[in-house]
Structure formats: C-alpha cells, structure tokens
Design an enzyme around this catalytic site. Structure first.
Site, short mmCIF file in Angstrom:
data_model
loop_
_atom_site.label_atom_id
_atom_site.label_comp_id
_atom_site.label_asym_id
_atom_site.label_seq_id
_atom_site.Cartn_x
_atom_site.Cartn_y
_atom_site.Cartn_z
N ARG A 63 0.86 -1.12 0.13
CA ARG A 63 -0.08 0.04 0.08
C ARG A 63 0.91 1.16 -0.02
NH1 ARG A 63 1.68 1.67 4.18
NH2 ARG A 63 0.61 3.65 3.69
N GLY A 64 0.07 2.24 -0.29
CA GLY A 64 0.81 3.60 -0.19
C GLY A 64 1.42 3.82 -1.57
N ALA A 65 0.91 4.99 -2.23
CA ALA A 65 0.84 5.47 -3.64
C ALA A 65 2.28 4.94 -4.41
CB ALA A 65 0.65 6.87 -3.70
N ARG A 100 -7.00 -0.09 -7.30
CA ARG A 100 -7.27 1.30 -6.26
C ARG A 100 -7.44 2.21 -7.23
NH1 ARG A 100 -4.15 1.14 -0.92
NH2 ARG A 100 -5.99 2.52 -0.38
N GLN A 212 -3.17 3.30 9.48
CA GLN A 212 -1.75 3.39 9.08
C GLN A 212 -0.99 4.17 10.12
OE1 GLN A 212 -4.52 3.87 7.15
NE2 GLN A 212 -4.39 3.43 5.26
N ASP A 252 -1.65 11.17 -2.57
CA ASP A 252 -1.93 10.00 -3.32
C ASP A 252 -2.15 10.52 -4.80
OD1 ASP A 252 -3.01 9.09 -0.52
OD2 ASP A 252 -2.26 7.14 -1.92
N ASN A 262 -5.03 13.05 -0.51
CA ASN A 262 -4.49 12.02 0.47
C ASN A 262 -5.44 11.62 1.24
OD1 ASN A 262 -2.01 11.26 1.22
ND2 ASN A 262 -2.18 12.33 3.26
O1 MRU Z 1 -4.72 3.61 1.70
P1 MRU Z 1 -3.09 3.81 1.77
O2 MRU Z 1 -2.65 3.10 2.96
O3 MRU Z 1 -2.69 3.10 0.55
O4 MRU Z 1 -3.02 5.42 1.74
C1 MRU Z 1 -1.70 5.77 1.70
C2 MRU Z 1 -1.71 7.31 1.77
O5 MRU Z 1 -2.80 7.95 1.80
C3 MRU Z 1 -0.45 7.72 1.98
O6 MRU Z 1 -0.54 8.92 2.85
C4 MRU Z 1 -0.02 8.37 0.50
O7 MRU Z 1 -0.03 7.29 -0.13
C5 MRU Z 1 1.21 9.00 0.55
S1 MRU Z 1 2.48 7.76 0.50
C6 MRU Z 1 3.95 8.10 0.34
#
Ligand code: MRU
Length: 392
Positions: A63-65, A100, A212, A252, A262
């Site tokens: 996970r995370g962009a 996603r 998170q 994101d 985000n």
């Molecule tokens: O749903 P997630 O856990 O994938 O969401 C992650 C976020 O919103 C982070 O803040 C975002 O991806 C920035 S990551 C470097």
C-alpha cells in the site's frame, strides 16, 4: 522471521537495511513485506503472478501510492514473463488499474511499462519489463531521498527558531518507507533530520479506519524518532494549543494546480492548521502529480477537485477492528451495531489554498499551477509538446 538483507535498502529493520519490494533470488518472483501483518509481525511474501500482485494491492498487503506503482510495475513484468502477447499484457494492465483508483502512481507505472513494452518484440518484453520495474523502484528511492534533502531544510529552519525544544511535526496516515520502496516521502525529511541530530517529536495520527498511523509509529520507533500516537480528532486540539510546528503528509495524487488528494482526514487537519497558523507541506514525488487533472485555468475556487476518483472501501473497515490479543493471536471484533449502515471514503482532497508548499524531488514549490510548472518547466503549455509524460 529474520530480516533478509536487501542490498540497496536504507531503512533498517532490526539493523538490516530493507526495502519494501525486491526481486527474489530466483531472479523472477517478487518479494514484499506483507503489511497486513504489521506492526505485530514482520512477515514477507512472494508474489508469482500478476493476479497475486493485483490482489496484494487490493487487500493492502502492499500500500502507499509510490509502492503501489512499483508493485504494479513488477506485476507487468510477471505478466511479460508468462505471456508477452499484446492481449495478455493489456488484460493485466486493466486488472492492475482496477485495483485502487486514487493513487495516480498506479496509472503512471502501468502506462510507463506498457509504453516501453508495446514497441518491443514479444521475445524481448520480459527482460525489458524487469529492467524497467527495477528502474522504477530505484527511481522511487532516489526521488524520496531528494525530497528528504529539500524537506530537511524546513526542519532545520524550525529547529533554529526554537533551539530549546524539539521540532514538533504532525503527520497523517503512513507516508513512510513502508508506503514507498525506501525512505518514504513525508518521512524522508524526518529521517534525515534525525540523522543530523535535530531533536524531533512526531505526532502520529491514528488514521481511522485502517490505522496506518500504527505503521508510521512502527517505522519511527525503528529509526529512534520520538513520537506519540494521537486520535485523529486530537489534531485540532494540538494545533490550536501551539503544540505543532509543521503539518507534513504525503499524497496519493496532487493535481497540476496543487490540490492534494491524500488519506481521508488530511483536509480536516489542513483546515485546523490554517486556522492555527501552522504550515502544511506535502511531500509529492513527480509520479504522484496528475498533470491531466485541472490545469488551473478554470478560475473556480477549488477547481477540479471532483475529478479525482475517491476510493470507497468496505464498511467492514469501520464496523470491525482487528488486532492482537495478549497471547499474540489475531482477533477481529465488531464495534458497531450490526444493523447500522456505514460508508468508508478512503481519501479526501485538500484544496491548494490550504497547502503551504509541495516538496518534490526537484525542490519546494507553492501549491499552485505556477509553482508546479516552475519545477517542471517542460510541462508549461508554452514549452510545446509536453515531455516526460508517461504512457501510451
Ligand atoms: O490507503 P493507503 O494506505 O494506500 O494510503 C496511503 C496514503 O494515503 C499515503 O499518505 C499516501 O500514499 C502518501 S505515500 C508516500
């Protein structure tokens, strides 16, 4: 499990430099840290098919962009290895893109892979795909490191202004190394500041419903950064009481006008930060910028915000909580009445006017069309054909 040395990793797990995604020793399957097991257990998993990659993204094992983008790139490489035909690769690209919707890094990575593979002879596609996926991972590490170098200047300035106490940073969600290949986006300046010996205290918002913040706290503990978890709704109080010097998050998808999608809850923190006179900086590597949404010329106050797809996740994420009991066993328990409907938008959009600045690998800019184009002059309309635009 014992942490496994990943040669180019920077962030350490139990003293071992570690990345979040890597090529396994067999040279083709893809290793990941299974983030569903954290923070209780550090577990890795091996992905062998593009469908396994898609499922890992969907279920948030990765996970995370930025990490979603890197994983999707390896998903395309796995696809090119098993069936490099146009039809098969297009089908995998569609499957990955459907996982996603909000993080634009996913589309960026899949488009980039397909643009590189399409002109290639099918027999050469697998080798090309693995090389590019590895390149996307390495570039992510370099971009985050550069974001750290730029962002740490802000922290140094705050430290110089307040020499008698730590710099107090509020963050939301996990924009740490777990959300990227290494370093993290919002955490890169924090980790560099820590290495410089700047005293820090990080307020970690819990980030309901997926929590998170627990991942961020786990990371910060590993790096020896002083921090405290707080409920999401405590952020306004901390900001109002003057207990925060800097609000710092990832993104994101940031539009060409500087509007920031985000994790849900970011917008409320940005509003409270503005009311309290606290700066809000967003760490955004270039693959997180969506140049196609909003050119800033439409003139409305918050242009283009509705054009960012916001992921709606299962209401079960709200109505159940999962954790470990004292014996370490995982437990999932219901916390809301079974008859009550719930809705679960996973992201929100903070308008550019509430964002003090964007920290990018090229530097720090205002959250505005002019600011972003100043960093990316090749994106200006007057520059003619845009360069660097990935994808077919
Ligand atoms: O749903 P997630 O856990 O994938 O969401 C992650 C976020 O919103 C982070 O803040 C975002 O991806 C920035 S990551 C470097």
């Amino acid at each position: 499990m014992e942490p496994h040395p990943r040669e180019e990793g920077t962030m350490e797990v139990q003293g071992v430099p570690t990345r979040t995604i890597w090529l396994e020793d067999d040279g083709w399957s893809v290793g990941i840290i299974d983030q569903l097991a954290l923070p209780g257990e550090l577990r890795t998993a091996t992905l062998r098919t593009p469908i396994e990659v898609a499922e890992a993204i969907e279920t948030m094992r990765v996970r995370g962009a930025p990490l979603i983008g890197a994983a999707a790139a390896y998903g395309m490489a796995l696809a090119a290895r098993s069936d490099p035909s146009d039809g098969a690769l297009e089908a995998v690209a569609r499957r990955l893109l459907a996982t996603r919707p909000t993080a634009v890094n996913l589309r960026w990575a899949v488009d980039r892979m397909w643009a590189a593979l399409r002109p290639a002879d099918p027999a050469e596609r697998a080798a090309r795909a693995y090389a590019l996926a590895r390149g996307i991972s390495d570039d992510d590490v370099a971009m985050n490191r550069a974001i750290g170098e730029h962002g740490v200047k802000l922290i140094r300035e705050l430290a110089a202004r307040n020499p008698d106490r730590p710099v107090r940073i509020l963050t939301h969600c996990n924009a740490g190394w777990l959300a990227t290949v290494d370093w993290g986006t919002a955490t890169a300046p924090i980790y560099l500041a820590r290495r410089e010996g700047i005293p820090l205290h990080v307020w970690v918002a819990e980030t309901r419903p997926r929590l998170q913040g627990a991942l961020t706290a786990w990371e910060l503990a590993g790096e020896g950064v002083a921090h405290a978890l707080v409920a999401d709704s405590a952020a306004g109080h901390l900001l109002q009481r003057g207990l925060v010097d800097l609000l710092l998050t990832g993104t994101d998808r940031t539009t060409a006008a500087g509007d920031v999608a985000n994790k849900v809850g970011t917008y409320l923190k940005a509003l409270a930060a503005r009311d309290s006179g606290v700066p809000f900086y967003v760490a955004a590597p270039s693959p997180s910028i969506d140049w196609e949404v909003d050119d800033g010329r439409e003139g409305g106050k918050d242009r283009g915000l509705e054009r960012i797809p916001i992921e709606e996740r299962s209401p079960d994420e709200l109505t159940f909580v999962e954790g470990r009991d004292p014996s370490g066993a995982r437990r999932r328990v219901r916390i809301h009445p079974s008859g009550s409907p719930a809705e679960n938008p996973a992201f929100d959009v903070t308008p550019a006017r509430l964002v003090t600045g964007i920290i990018n690998e090229r530097g720090i800019a205002s959250a505005s069309p002019e600011g972003l184009r100043g960093l990316f002059p090749e994106r200006s309309r007057s520059a003619g054909k845009e360069v660097g635009a990935p994808g077919p």
